[in-house]
Structures are given as C-alpha cells and as structure tokens.
Write a protein that holds these residues in place. Structure first.
Motif, short mmCIF file in Angstrom:
data_model
loop_
_atom_site.label_atom_id
_atom_site.label_comp_id
_atom_site.label_asym_id
_atom_site.label_seq_id
_atom_site.Cartn_x
_atom_site.Cartn_y
_atom_site.Cartn_z
N PRO A 118 40.48 -98.57 16.83
CA PRO A 118 40.55 -99.04 18.22
C PRO A 118 41.25 -100.39 18.33
O PRO A 118 41.05 -101.28 17.50
CB PRO A 118 39.06 -99.15 18.62
N HIS A 119 42.08 -100.52 19.33
CA HIS A 119 42.83 -101.75 19.61
C HIS A 119 43.68 -102.16 18.40
O HIS A 119 43.66 -103.31 17.95
CB HIS A 119 41.89 -102.89 20.00
N ASN A 120 44.39 -101.19 17.82
CA ASN A 120 45.19 -101.48 16.64
C ASN A 120 46.52 -102.12 17.04
O ASN A 120 46.91 -102.13 18.21
CB ASN A 120 45.44 -100.20 15.84
N CYS A 121 47.22 -102.64 16.02
CA CYS A 121 48.49 -103.34 16.22
C CYS A 121 49.68 -102.49 15.82
O CYS A 121 50.79 -103.02 15.66
CB CYS A 121 48.49 -104.65 15.43
N ILE A 122 49.48 -101.19 15.64
CA ILE A 122 50.56 -100.33 15.16
C ILE A 122 51.71 -100.27 16.16
O ILE A 122 52.88 -100.41 15.81
CB ILE A 122 50.02 -98.92 14.87
N SER A 123 51.37 -100.07 17.43
CA SER A 123 52.42 -99.94 18.45
C SER A 123 53.20 -101.24 18.63
O SER A 123 54.42 -101.21 18.82
CB SER A 123 51.79 -99.52 19.79
N SER A 124 52.51 -102.38 18.54
CA SER A 124 53.21 -103.66 18.70
C SER A 124 54.18 -103.90 17.54
O SER A 124 55.27 -104.45 17.75
CB SER A 124 52.19 -104.80 18.77
N ILE A 125 53.83 -103.48 16.33
CA ILE A 125 54.74 -103.64 15.20
C ILE A 125 55.91 -102.68 15.32
O ILE A 125 57.06 -103.02 14.96
CB ILE A 125 53.97 -103.44 13.88
N GLU A 126 55.64 -101.48 15.82
CA GLU A 126 56.73 -100.52 16.01
C GLU A 126 57.76 -101.03 17.02
O GLU A 126 58.94 -100.72 16.92
CB GLU A 126 56.16 -99.18 16.48
N TRP A 149 52.90 -105.81 9.16
CA TRP A 149 51.54 -105.32 9.41
C TRP A 149 50.51 -106.10 8.58
O TRP A 149 49.42 -106.41 9.08
CB TRP A 149 51.46 -103.84 9.10
N ILE A 150 50.82 -106.39 7.32
CA ILE A 150 49.89 -107.15 6.48
C ILE A 150 49.61 -108.51 7.11
O ILE A 150 48.45 -108.96 7.20
CB ILE A 150 50.47 -107.32 5.06
N ARG A 151 50.63 -109.18 7.58
CA ARG A 151 50.45 -110.51 8.18
C ARG A 151 49.68 -110.45 9.49
O ARG A 151 48.80 -111.28 9.75
CB ARG A 151 51.82 -111.17 8.37
N VAL A 152 50.00 -109.48 10.33
CA VAL A 152 49.29 -109.35 11.61
C VAL A 152 47.83 -109.00 11.38
O VAL A 152 46.93 -109.54 12.04
CB VAL A 152 49.98 -108.30 12.50
N ALA A 153 47.56 -108.11 10.44
CA ALA A 153 46.17 -107.73 10.15
C ALA A 153 45.38 -108.91 9.60
O ALA A 153 44.19 -109.07 9.92
CB ALA A 153 46.15 -106.56 9.16
N LEU A 154 46.01 -109.76 8.78
CA LEU A 154 45.31 -110.94 8.28
C LEU A 154 45.04 -111.94 9.40
O LEU A 154 43.96 -112.57 9.44
CB LEU A 154 46.14 -111.59 7.17
N MET A 155 45.99 -112.12 10.30
CA MET A 155 45.76 -113.03 11.42
C MET A 155 44.69 -112.49 12.37
O MET A 155 43.95 -113.26 12.98
CB MET A 155 47.07 -113.29 12.17
N GLU A 156 44.61 -111.18 12.49
CA GLU A 156 43.56 -110.57 13.32
C GLU A 156 42.22 -110.50 12.62
O GLU A 156 41.22 -110.12 13.23
CB GLU A 156 43.98 -109.16 13.73
N LYS A 157 42.18 -110.81 11.29
CA LYS A 157 40.98 -110.72 10.47
C LYS A 157 40.44 -109.28 10.44
O LYS A 157 39.23 -109.03 10.50
CB LYS A 157 39.88 -111.67 10.98
N ARG A 158 41.36 -108.32 10.34
CA ARG A 158 40.97 -106.90 10.37
C ARG A 158 41.64 -106.09 9.25
O ARG A 158 41.70 -104.87 9.32
CB ARG A 158 41.35 -106.28 11.71
N LEU A 159 42.14 -106.77 8.21
CA LEU A 159 42.81 -106.05 7.13
C LEU A 159 41.85 -105.10 6.42
O LEU A 159 42.20 -103.94 6.13
CB LEU A 159 43.41 -107.04 6.13
N SER A 160 40.64 -105.56 6.15
CA SER A 160 39.65 -104.70 5.49
C SER A 160 39.29 -103.51 6.37
O SER A 160 39.10 -102.39 5.87
CB SER A 160 38.40 -105.51 5.17
N GLU A 161 39.22 -103.72 7.68
CA GLU A 161 38.89 -102.61 8.59
C GLU A 161 40.01 -101.56 8.59
O GLU A 161 39.73 -100.34 8.55
CB GLU A 161 38.69 -103.16 10.01
N TYR A 162 41.26 -102.02 8.61
CA TYR A 162 42.38 -101.07 8.56
C TYR A 162 42.37 -100.27 7.26
O TYR A 162 42.54 -99.03 7.28
CB TYR A 162 43.70 -101.83 8.69
#
Length: 384
Positions: free
Chosen positions: A84-92, A107-120
């Motif tokens: 939910p509320h992923n960043c896939i579309s914004s990276i695309e 994607w790695i950088r955005v997920a780390l800034m969102e603090k959601r890398l482990s969730e992904y």
C-alpha cells in the motif's frame, strides 16, 4: 555436483555476511553524520544489496531465443506493486532515470528515505510465485537467508537518509562493485605482539651495526593492551547501540501494527453494532406492519358482519315486503281457480287490521248515537 553446491552455499553466505557488516557500519556512521550519496559505507551497502537481489536472477528471453541479462527492478516492480502507498509508479515516471538498473538504484534510495526498505523486501519475498518466476533455484531470495535479509534491513529504519536522485550515483551503465577491504581487517592479539617484539630484539642483538633507530618504534605492550580493551568496549557499545536502535524500530513497527489491528477491530465492531441495530429496527418495523395488517383484517371482517346485519334488518323493515308476499299469495289463489269478491277482501282486510276495526266500532257507535228523526226519515231503514 558437491563442489557446485558448496560454491553456491559459500557465495550466499558471503553475501549475507557482508550485507550484515555493511548494515552495522551504516548504523555506526549514522551516529556521527548524515548518510547521503557521498558516504562510502552507503555506496558499499547499495552495491551489496544490488548483488544480493541480482543473485541467480533469470535472464530475459527475446524473440530469437537468446537470453539477455535483466535488472532486479523487473522483479521489484511486480512483487512490490501490492504494497500500500508504494513508490513504484513515482519511480517509473522519473524523467532522468531511464534504464532498469538505474530505476532499481533509485528505488533503494527512495525506500530508505521512506524507512520502508524492509517492508518492500518482506512483501516481495512472500510472493513465492513471482519470486520463482524471476529467480533460479539456489538464489538468496529463495533460501533461508531471505528471512535474515529482511530482518537485518529492519534496523535501517532508525537512520535518516538524504539522497539526491540526480547524478552519477544512478548511472545504470556500469554494475556495482563491492569493496571487501573494510570487512577484512585483522586484529593482532597481545600474545602475538609480544612474540614479534622478542623476535625483533633477537634479530637486533644478532646484527652488529643495528641501532635502536634501525629497529623502528618500540612496542609498548601495556598501552596496546589498553587500546585493545578500549576498542572492544567501544565495539560492545556500538553493538548495544545497534541492538537498541533495532529493538526500538521493531517496537515501533509492532506498535503501528497493533494500532492498525485495533482500529480495524473497532471498525468491525462498529459495523456489527450498526448491522445489529438495523436488524432490530427492521424486526420492529415488520412486527408493527404485521400488527397493523391484523387490525385491518379484523376491522374488515367486522365491517362485513355489520353490513350483513344491516342488509337483513333493512329487508325485515321494508313495508313493501308484505305486499309482495300478498301479491304472491293472490297470484297463487288465482292459479288455483278461486275468486274473492272485493267486499270480502275489504272485510278481511278490515278485520285483519286493528285500525279498520277501531274505525268500524266508532262508526257503529256513531250510528247508535244518531237522532231518531233521522232514522225515521231515512227511507232505507224501518223501525223495529
């Protein structure tokens, strides 16, 4: 076959171990400075994570049957689309990022800034069907090391990252290279240091032209042992700090999950209460409708009974009814061949009627009270 299996196991173990070391060094460095693209520890961590996610990744087969290498972004784009509320579309939709490898690094950088890398990573690893479609047997993401990977990445949620998604760091033309030298440091024990010192002294005394300057700086065992002790205490402190950050992040995640579960439970209970209330209201309405219909049915039956009684009473009180009966009887007497005279009918009618009887008696009394002269003068009457 044993050699291949052993090599694959060692490769997986090396990548997981180096990834754990890189996470620890990132957490240590975050205590002193902000982590960005210029941090060498992060550059190494990104390269290690890219190697882990690319380990035994299947190639892409083209129309001619040739297999071309692909990036881990192809897998992440499909497997993490359910988050939910992923960043896939914004990276695309990023304009300055065109290649698949560059999108994976972004994607790695955005997920780390969102603090959601482990969730992904956890969500993508739970999708076994998609994972097996993109990875070959023996890959890290298909083995037992996958759970370890998701667990160790959870500690990175305690770090505040700051990245710029423009520049050479997202260049997808060159593969990432891991620097193993920070994790290959050798610490010499105090016993080894003392033996080296004795050996140097022996060599120095054996040579005639040797001087203290030629022997180099003397080893100070006591100071070095204290230095080693301080280093060990510092390592223990950093390890405790890492564990503290990991546990705090784990508690925060569990609290968020608990709050979400409590909110969902409240919503379900509220819906159940609303459904129960609606059911009771519908039941009361149906009972009221049934009672109303029963009252209308009783009133309708009473109205029918009353109308029947009124019709019977109106029939019995109708004055034309006896005449109709008399006419019927008269017709019956005619049909029998008997004829009644009008005088007899009048007499019968006068006798049957009380009013006619009274008028007859009054008439006789009036005749009796008449004057004798009138009686004598009347030609139709003769005196007795």
């Amino acid at each position: 076959m044993k050699t291949m299996a052993r090599n694959a196991a060692v490769e997986r173990k090396n990548l997981i171990t180096v990834c754990r070391f890189s996470v620890k060094t990132l957490i240590d460095r975050s205590c002193f400075e902000t982590i960005d693209d210029s941090c060498s520890e992060f550059t190494n961590f990104a390269a290690i994570l890219e190697q882990v996610l690319t380990h035994r990744l299947k190639g892409q087969v083209n129309w001619f049957g040739f297999e071309s290498p692909r990036s881990f972004w192809d897998f992440i784009r499909v497997a993490c689309s359910k988050v939910p509320h992923n960043c896939i579309s914004s990276i695309e939709n990023m304009e300055n990022v065109s290649s698949s490898r560059a999108k994976g690094r972004a994607w790695i950088r955005v997920a780390l800034m969102e603090k959601r890398l482990s969730e992904y990573i956890s969500t993508s690893l739970r999708d076994i069907k998609t994972t097996r479609r993109y990875y070959e047997d023996g890959a890290i993401v298909l083995g037992e090391e996958a759970n370890m990977l998701a667990g160790m990445l959870l500690g990175l949620n305690a770090i505040d990252f700051s990245f710029c998604l423009k520049g050479e760091s997202l260049d997808g033309n060159y593969p990432a290279v891991i620097d193993y030298t920070p994790y290959l440091k050798f610490t010499q024990s105090s016993e080894s240091i003392s033996s080296d010192e004795e050996e140097l002294r022996t060599l120095g005394s054996g040579s005639e032209g040797s001087t203290p300057e030629n022997l180099g700086p003397p080893f100070i065992t006591d100071e070095h042992s204290w230095y080693n002790k301080c280093k060990r205490v510092e390592q223990k402190f950093r390890l405790a700090l890492e564990q503290k950050g990991y546990l705090e992040e784990l508690v925060r995640l569990r609290e968020a999950q608990l709050a979400e579960s409590v909110a969902q439970n409240k919503i379900v209970l509220q819906r159940m209460e609303e459904a129960d209330l609606n059911h009771k209201l519908e039941k009361e309405q149906l009972e009221f409708i049934i009672l109303e219909l029963q009252d209308q049915l009783h009133s309708f039956q009473s109205l029918e009974q009353l109308s029947a009684e009124i019709s019977l009473s109106s029939t019995s009180l109708d004055p034309l009814h006896p005449q109709k009966e008399g006419e019927g009887r008269h017709e019956n007497s005619k049909s029998d061949g008997k004829e009644d005279t009008p005088s007899l009918l009048g007499l019968c009618g006068s006798l049957t009627s009380m009013t006619s009887y009274k008028s007859l008696t009054s008439l006789k009394s009036s005749e009796c009270l008449a004057s004798p002269n009138a009686e004598i003068n009347s030609p139709g009457l003769t005196p007795f």
